[in-house]
Design a protein around this motif. Structure first.
Motif, PDB file in Angstrom:
ATOM      1  N   GLU A  60      11.240   0.996  -9.050  1.00  0.00           N
ATOM      2  CA  GLU A  60      10.370   0.962 -10.236  1.00  0.00           C
ATOM      3  C   GLU A  60       8.958   1.431  -9.898  1.00  0.00           C
ATOM      4  O   GLU A  60       8.335   2.149 -10.689  1.00  0.00           O
ATOM      5  CB  GLU A  60      10.322  -0.445 -10.828  1.00  0.00           C
ATOM      6  N   LEU A  61       8.447   1.043  -8.739  1.00  0.00           N
ATOM      7  CA  LEU A  61       7.114   1.481  -8.342  1.00  0.00           C
ATOM      8  C   LEU A  61       7.074   3.002  -8.163  1.00  0.00           C
ATOM      9  O   LEU A  61       6.133   3.663  -8.594  1.00  0.00           O
ATOM     10  CB  LEU A  61       6.667   0.781  -7.057  1.00  0.00           C
ATOM     11  N   ARG A  62       8.123   3.549  -7.556  1.00  0.00           N
ATOM     12  CA  ARG A  62       8.192   5.010  -7.399  1.00  0.00           C
ATOM     13  C   ARG A  62       8.264   5.692  -8.773  1.00  0.00           C
ATOM     14  O   ARG A  62       7.636   6.716  -8.993  1.00  0.00           O
ATOM     15  CB  ARG A  62       9.395   5.388  -6.550  1.00  0.00           C
ATOM     16  N   GLU A  63       9.046   5.110  -9.681  1.00  0.00           N
ATOM     17  CA  GLU A  63       9.174   5.651 -11.027  1.00  0.00           C
ATOM     18  C   GLU A  63       7.819   5.694 -11.735  1.00  0.00           C
ATOM     19  O   GLU A  63       7.524   6.620 -12.489  1.00  0.00           O
ATOM     20  CB  GLU A  63      10.154   4.801 -11.834  1.00  0.00           C
ATOM     21  N   LEU A  64       6.986   4.680 -11.473  1.00  0.00           N
ATOM     22  CA  LEU A  64       5.661   4.618 -12.094  1.00  0.00           C
ATOM     23  C   LEU A  64       4.610   5.414 -11.318  1.00  0.00           C
ATOM     24  O   LEU A  64       3.469   5.538 -11.757  1.00  0.00           O
ATOM     25  CB  LEU A  64       5.203   3.161 -12.179  1.00  0.00           C
ATOM     26  N   GLY A  65       4.978   5.929 -10.148  1.00  0.00           N
ATOM     27  CA  GLY A  65       4.018   6.653  -9.331  1.00  0.00           C
ATOM     28  C   GLY A  65       3.015   5.737  -8.638  1.00  0.00           C
ATOM     29  O   GLY A  65       1.918   6.164  -8.302  1.00  0.00           O
ATOM     30  N   LEU A  66       3.413   4.469  -8.442  1.00  0.00           N
ATOM     31  CA  LEU A  66       2.536   3.502  -7.803  1.00  0.00           C
ATOM     32  C   LEU A  66       2.833   3.413  -6.328  1.00  0.00           C
ATOM     33  O   LEU A  66       3.950   3.709  -5.888  1.00  0.00           O
ATOM     34  CB  LEU A  66       2.715   2.123  -8.443  1.00  0.00           C
ATOM     35  N   PRO A  67       1.851   3.016  -5.534  1.00  0.00           N
ATOM     36  CA  PRO A  67       2.084   2.897  -4.082  1.00  0.00           C
ATOM     37  C   PRO A  67       3.172   1.883  -3.766  1.00  0.00           C
ATOM     38  O   PRO A  67       3.276   0.844  -4.428  1.00  0.00           O
ATOM     39  CB  PRO A  67       0.742   2.397  -3.536  1.00  0.00           C
ATOM     40  N   VAL A  68       3.976   2.206  -2.794  1.00  0.00           N
ATOM     41  CA  VAL A  68       5.028   1.300  -2.333  1.00  0.00           C
ATOM     42  C   VAL A  68       4.536   0.767  -0.993  1.00  0.00           C
ATOM     43  O   VAL A  68       4.469   1.493  -0.024  1.00  0.00           O
ATOM     44  CB  VAL A  68       6.379   2.038  -2.176  1.00  0.00           C
ATOM     45  N   ARG A  69       4.161  -0.508  -1.003  1.00  0.00           N
ATOM     46  CA  ARG A  69       3.603  -1.107   0.224  1.00  0.00           C
ATOM     47  C   ARG A  69       4.327  -2.368   0.545  1.00  0.00           C
ATOM     48  O   ARG A  69       4.697  -3.132  -0.228  1.00  0.00           O
ATOM     49  CB  ARG A  69       2.124  -1.445   0.036  1.00  0.00           C
TER      50      ARG A  69
END
Length: 181
Positions: free
Chosen positions: A172-181
């Motif tokens: 979901e984070l990748r789908e939103l273009g958010l950092p994956v940490r």
């Protein structure tokens, strides 16, 4: 963790929570979204619309956009849920961008002017951001509760970004273009 990191994480978590809730609501028909339900606002659609309008209002104040109360001229700007969902995603991106652009913690003490009916309220950036996050959480909870009265299972929204739970939210984070940490 410093204060700016916290605000930035809250903005990303806010976007993720909205994404999850809107994705679940997208499974409902228009009739189900607008059906009268028990809550502060009488439907899921009206609750999600309220969240968006208030986001626009406070983002406008934070960004010094000057639109103020005119943002409430149309209390139902989107009859179509897909358009509402896209507008919320754009507002969430604006909030993330605003938090990311804060240069330092001193910026959280910057002045924000908020147009009210009879006066201009002066507050601090950090206080307005905290208010906006609490507002979102409050009304998302109402929409979540209303969703539980439908055929669609409400998504989990009470996770924060803990390292052990990364596999549960990474896609979901990748789908939103958010950092994956």
């Amino acid at each position: 963790m410093d204060t700016l990191t916290t605000f930035r994480a809250m903005a990303r978590n806010n976007a993720w929570s909205n994404h999850r809730l809107h994705r679940a609501c997208a499974e409902l028909s228009s009739a189900e979204l607008t059906a009268e339900r028990t809550s502060f606002f009488p439907s899921i659609h009206k609750t999600l619309t309220h969240i968006l309008l208030v986001d626009w209002y406070y983002l406008d104040a934070l960004e010094r956009g000057g639109r103020g109360l005119t943002l409430f001229a149309d209390m139902e700007p989107f009859a179509d849920f897909a358009a509402l969902r896209q507008a919320q995603r754009e507002a969430d991106r604006r909030l993330i961008a605003f938090c990311e652009a804060l240069p330092d913690e001193a910026a959280l003490d910057g002045e924000v002017q908020i147009q009210r009916e009879a006066h201009v309220q002066v507050d601090r950036v950090g206080g307005v951001l905290l208010h906006l996050f609490v507002h979102q959480i409050h009304h998302r909870g109402q929409a979540h509760a209303m969703l539980s009265g439908t055929r669609v299972q409400p998504p989990q929204l009470d996770e924060f970004f803990l390292a052990e739970e990364l596999p549960l939210r990474e896609a979901e984070l990748r789908e939103l273009g958010l950092p994956v940490r």
